[in-house]
Design a protein around this motif. Sequence first.
Motif, PDB file in Angstrom:
ATOM      1  N   MET A  29     -11.595  15.298 -19.995  1.00  0.00           N
ATOM      2  CA  MET A  29     -11.232  14.099 -19.240  1.00  0.00           C
ATOM      3  C   MET A  29     -10.768  14.444 -17.827  1.00  0.00           C
ATOM      4  O   MET A  29     -11.118  13.760 -16.861  1.00  0.00           O
ATOM      5  CB  MET A  29     -10.137  13.318 -19.970  1.00  0.00           C
ATOM      6  CG  MET A  29     -10.616  12.624 -21.217  1.00  0.00           C
ATOM      7  SD  MET A  29     -11.877  11.390 -20.901  1.00  0.00           S
ATOM      8  CE  MET A  29     -10.867  10.044 -20.371  1.00  0.00           C
ATOM      9  N   LEU A  32     -13.780  15.280 -15.899  1.00  0.00           N
ATOM     10  CA  LEU A  32     -14.529  14.059 -15.604  1.00  0.00           C
ATOM     11  C   LEU A  32     -13.950  13.337 -14.389  1.00  0.00           C
ATOM     12  O   LEU A  32     -14.691  12.884 -13.515  1.00  0.00           O
ATOM     13  CB  LEU A  32     -14.491  13.141 -16.831  1.00  0.00           C
ATOM     14  CG  LEU A  32     -15.289  11.866 -16.809  1.00  0.00           C
ATOM     15  CD1 LEU A  32     -16.774  12.188 -16.792  1.00  0.00           C
ATOM     16  CD2 LEU A  32     -14.963  11.026 -18.022  1.00  0.00           C
ATOM     17  N   LEU A  41     -20.294  15.748 -13.512  1.00  0.00           N
ATOM     18  CA  LEU A  41     -19.866  14.501 -14.135  1.00  0.00           C
ATOM     19  C   LEU A  41     -20.559  14.328 -15.487  1.00  0.00           C
ATOM     20  O   LEU A  41     -19.914  13.982 -16.480  1.00  0.00           O
ATOM     21  CB  LEU A  41     -20.176  13.316 -13.222  1.00  0.00           C
ATOM     22  CG  LEU A  41     -19.708  11.959 -13.707  1.00  0.00           C
ATOM     23  CD1 LEU A  41     -18.201  11.837 -13.525  1.00  0.00           C
ATOM     24  CD2 LEU A  41     -20.419  10.859 -12.956  1.00  0.00           C
ATOM     25  N   HIS A  42     -21.846  14.586 -15.528  1.00  0.00           N
ATOM     26  CA  HIS A  42     -22.597  14.469 -16.775  1.00  0.00           C
ATOM     27  C   HIS A  42     -22.122  15.493 -17.805  1.00  0.00           C
ATOM     28  O   HIS A  42     -21.978  15.165 -18.986  1.00  0.00           O
ATOM     29  CB  HIS A  42     -24.089  14.643 -16.505  1.00  0.00           C
ATOM     30  CG  HIS A  42     -24.927  14.492 -17.728  1.00  0.00           C
ATOM     31  ND1 HIS A  42     -25.130  13.278 -18.334  1.00  0.00           N
ATOM     32  CD2 HIS A  42     -25.595  15.405 -18.468  1.00  0.00           C
ATOM     33  CE1 HIS A  42     -25.889  13.455 -19.401  1.00  0.00           C
ATOM     34  NE2 HIS A  42     -26.177  14.734 -19.500  1.00  0.00           N
ATOM     35  N   TRP A  45     -18.769  14.409 -19.119  1.00  0.00           N
ATOM     36  CA  TRP A  45     -18.956  13.201 -19.934  1.00  0.00           C
ATOM     37  C   TRP A  45     -19.408  13.592 -21.345  1.00  0.00           C
ATOM     38  O   TRP A  45     -18.895  13.068 -22.334  1.00  0.00           O
ATOM     39  CB  TRP A  45     -19.993  12.293 -19.275  1.00  0.00           C
ATOM     40  CG  TRP A  45     -20.231  11.024 -20.029  1.00  0.00           C
ATOM     41  CD1 TRP A  45     -21.166  10.795 -20.989  1.00  0.00           C
ATOM     42  CD2 TRP A  45     -19.503   9.808 -19.893  1.00  0.00           C
ATOM     43  NE1 TRP A  45     -21.072   9.524 -21.449  1.00  0.00           N
ATOM     44  CE2 TRP A  45     -20.058   8.881 -20.800  1.00  0.00           C
ATOM     45  CE3 TRP A  45     -18.451   9.408 -19.086  1.00  0.00           C
ATOM     46  CZ2 TRP A  45     -19.577   7.598 -20.914  1.00  0.00           C
ATOM     47  CZ3 TRP A  45     -17.979   8.123 -19.217  1.00  0.00           C
ATOM     48  CH2 TRP A  45     -18.534   7.234 -20.122  1.00  0.00           C
ATOM     49  N   GLU A  46     -20.344  14.505 -21.424  1.00  0.00           N
ATOM     50  CA  GLU A  46     -20.836  14.951 -22.731  1.00  0.00           C
ATOM     51  C   GLU A  46     -19.770  15.726 -23.495  1.00  0.00           C
ATOM     52  O   GLU A  46     -19.658  15.591 -24.717  1.00  0.00           O
ATOM     53  CB  GLU A  46     -22.097  15.789 -22.561  1.00  0.00           C
ATOM     54  CG  GLU A  46     -23.289  15.005 -22.052  1.00  0.00           C
ATOM     55  CD  GLU A  46     -23.695  13.868 -22.962  1.00  0.00           C
ATOM     56  OE1 GLU A  46     -23.586  14.006 -24.200  1.00  0.00           O
ATOM     57  OE2 GLU A  46     -24.128  12.832 -22.438  1.00  0.00           O
ATOM     58  N   THR A  48     -16.573  15.244 -23.260  1.00  0.00           N
ATOM     59  CA  THR A  48     -15.636  14.219 -23.720  1.00  0.00           C
ATOM     60  C   THR A  48     -16.174  13.536 -24.974  1.00  0.00           C
ATOM     61  O   THR A  48     -15.442  13.316 -25.939  1.00  0.00           O
ATOM     62  CB  THR A  48     -15.399  13.172 -22.617  1.00  0.00           C
ATOM     63  OG1 THR A  48     -14.937  13.833 -21.456  1.00  0.00           O
ATOM     64  CG2 THR A  48     -14.392  12.135 -23.046  1.00  0.00           C
ATOM     65  N   THR A  49     -17.460  13.229 -24.978  1.00  0.00           N
ATOM     66  CA  THR A  49     -18.077  12.585 -26.138  1.00  0.00           C
ATOM     67  C   THR A  49     -18.029  13.488 -27.364  1.00  0.00           C
ATOM     68  O   THR A  49     -17.674  13.051 -28.466  1.00  0.00           O
ATOM     69  CB  THR A  49     -19.539  12.216 -25.819  1.00  0.00           C
ATOM     70  OG1 THR A  49     -19.566  11.383 -24.665  1.00  0.00           O
ATOM     71  CG2 THR A  49     -20.203  11.510 -26.979  1.00  0.00           C
TER      72      THR A  49
END
Length: 74
Positions: A29, A32, A41-42, A45-46, A48-49
């Motif tokens: 996070m 991000l 950023l990508h 993001w992944e 974090t997911t």
Amino acid sequence: MRDYHRHYPRVRGRRSVFFFLLFAFLSAMFGLVSANDLPLLHLFWELTTLSSFLLIGYTRTPQTIGFAFQRPGR
């Protein structure tokens, strides 16, 4: 966590795994928020997911695994 494991004694205590996943989620996070280009950023993001998925299914019970695979909004 102590109360949780007291109520669910069949769930094996994996406190170090939980805190590692929590740290990974918080780090992703932070990455991000501080990313300054689209590939980073990508990536964050992944991450974090993935860490969110693993945190939701932490106890490895059929119910939490089902919640981890459930789509948002369902």
